[in-house]
Design an enzyme around this catalytic site. Structure first.
Site, PDB file in Angstrom:
ATOM      1  N   MET A  84      20.789  26.253  40.400  1.00  0.00           N
ATOM      2  CA  MET A  84      22.051  26.954  40.129  1.00  0.00           C
ATOM      3  C   MET A  84      21.775  28.446  39.949  1.00  0.00           C
ATOM      4  O   MET A  84      21.539  28.917  38.836  1.00  0.00           O
ATOM      5  CB  MET A  84      22.718  26.368  38.886  1.00  0.00           C
ATOM      6  CG  MET A  84      22.952  24.878  38.972  1.00  0.00           C
ATOM      7  SD  MET A  84      23.731  24.206  37.489  1.00  0.00           S
ATOM      8  CE  MET A  84      22.416  24.450  36.281  1.00  0.00           C
ATOM      9  N   ASP A  85      21.801  29.178  41.023  1.00  0.00           N
ATOM     10  CA  ASP A  85      21.411  30.585  41.001  1.00  0.00           C
ATOM     11  C   ASP A  85      22.623  31.485  41.181  1.00  0.00           C
ATOM     12  O   ASP A  85      23.586  31.117  41.858  1.00  0.00           O
ATOM     13  CB  ASP A  85      20.409  30.843  42.132  1.00  0.00           C
ATOM     14  CG  ASP A  85      19.474  32.004  41.817  1.00  0.00           C
ATOM     15  OD1 ASP A  85      19.630  32.617  40.744  1.00  0.00           O
ATOM     16  OD2 ASP A  85      18.610  32.309  42.650  1.00  0.00           O
ATOM     17  N   GLY A  86      22.574  32.665  40.575  1.00  0.00           N
ATOM     18  CA  GLY A  86      23.594  33.677  40.811  1.00  0.00           C
ATOM     19  C   GLY A  86      24.596  33.888  39.703  1.00  0.00           C
ATOM     20  O   GLY A  86      25.586  34.606  39.901  1.00  0.00           O
ATOM     21  N   THR A 227      21.861  27.938  45.489  1.00  0.00           N
ATOM     22  CA  THR A 227      22.966  28.873  45.672  1.00  0.00           C
ATOM     23  C   THR A 227      22.480  30.318  45.632  1.00  0.00           C
ATOM     24  O   THR A 227      21.318  30.598  45.377  1.00  0.00           O
ATOM     25  CB  THR A 227      24.030  28.660  44.578  1.00  0.00           C
ATOM     26  OG1 THR A 227      23.428  28.856  43.285  1.00  0.00           O
ATOM     27  CG2 THR A 227      24.610  27.262  44.647  1.00  0.00           C
TER      28      THR A 227
END
Length: 280
Positions: A84-86, A227
């Site tokens: 779960m990036d960003g 992501t």
């Protein structure tokens, strides 16, 4: 921190922990979710306002949720892992404090849990905090840990009521794929030293039994989603992802919703998984 949710239970069951953490803020958590209506929580609900009435009833009379026409239930991956990036970039693009980016990310988590359970995905593993993330500013780490602890404490009863089994994997405050393999080798080496096994007994199956995902029904993900446009594994489930299909989304995690998940799953269902064999 990573969360692994096992979703295939239809009947209510108590939350199950693979290992007892020193703190609830564990890096890798696995949840077993029912395949029908795991959580009926509004996507934009405030993080501290999850009402128990928002959990859909799980019983034999529940109807199977229809899939989007682009997807086929028999081709659905059993285990989906997500980096779960960003969250920070999402907040900065909007001129918001970083903490609000992470809170928006938690809302996205609730939405994805519901979608995966409804669409027949049986295990969902969410990677939120790596051992490498300790290099971030202390104030940000403290915000993350506080947010994870609050979110989990808020959701544990709802998870149990919805038949979701949550497995906490790894160290009490972070997860490292490399360390996962190292600790498995150390455990096996000690068993050889104690005369429990011989070196000739060591194989891939034995190593997998000693990895920290051995408490999940399907420990090896079929599909990894990352992501925010990043194209790397970042020390996540390195052994377990050996044959996983990879999908990289340009959406920041708080914006990752039904359309983005549908795109990832549709891409997965169009691929031919050969595991080293020739194509048919």
């Amino acid at each position: 921190m990573a969360f692994s949710l096992q979703l295939h239970q239809i009947f209510l069951s108590h939350t199950r922990f693979c290992s007892q953490p020193k703190s609830i803020t564990n890096p890798l958590i696995s949840l077993k979710l029912p395949s029908i209506h795991p959580l009926a929580v509004a996507q934009n609900a405030a993080i501290s306002n999850i009402d128990s009435a928002g959990v859909a009833a799980i019983d034999g009379s529940a109807e199977e949720v229809l899939l989007p026409p682009q997807l086929r239930r028999e081709l659905m991956p059993k285990h989906v892992a997500v980096i779960m990036d960003g969250n920070r970039r999402w907040a900065k693009m909007r001129g918001l404090p970083v903490a609000l980016g992470y809170e928006a990310g938690i809302r996205a988590v609730r939405n994805i849990i519901e979608l995966c359970g409804n669409w027949g995905i049986r295990v969902l593993t969410l990677f939120a905090f790596s051992s490498d993330n300790w290099l971030r500013p202390k104030v940000e780490v403290d915000i993350l840990m506080s947010l994870f602890e609050r979110a989990l404490n808020d959701e544990l009863e709802n998870f149990s009521r919805a038949g979701i089994q949550i497995s906490i994997i790894g160290d009490s405050i972070n997860y490292s794929g490399q360390h996962d393999v190292v600790q498995a080798c150390q455990t096996i080496a000690q068993k050889v030293k104690d005369g429990i096994i011989e070196t000739k007994d060591i194989n891939s199956f034995l190593i997998e039994q000693e990895l920290q995902t051995n408490c999940i029904d399907f420990p090896c993900p079929d599909l990894l989603i990352r992501t925010s446009g990043e194209l790397r594994l970042s020390n996540f489930l390195l052994w377990q992802l050996a044959y996983a299909e990879l999908f990289f989304s340009h959406s920041h995690w708080p914006d990752f919703g039904e359309a983005e998940l549908m795109e990832a799953l549709s891409s997965f269902q169009q691929r031919q998984r050969r595991y080293g064999r020739q194509s048919s």
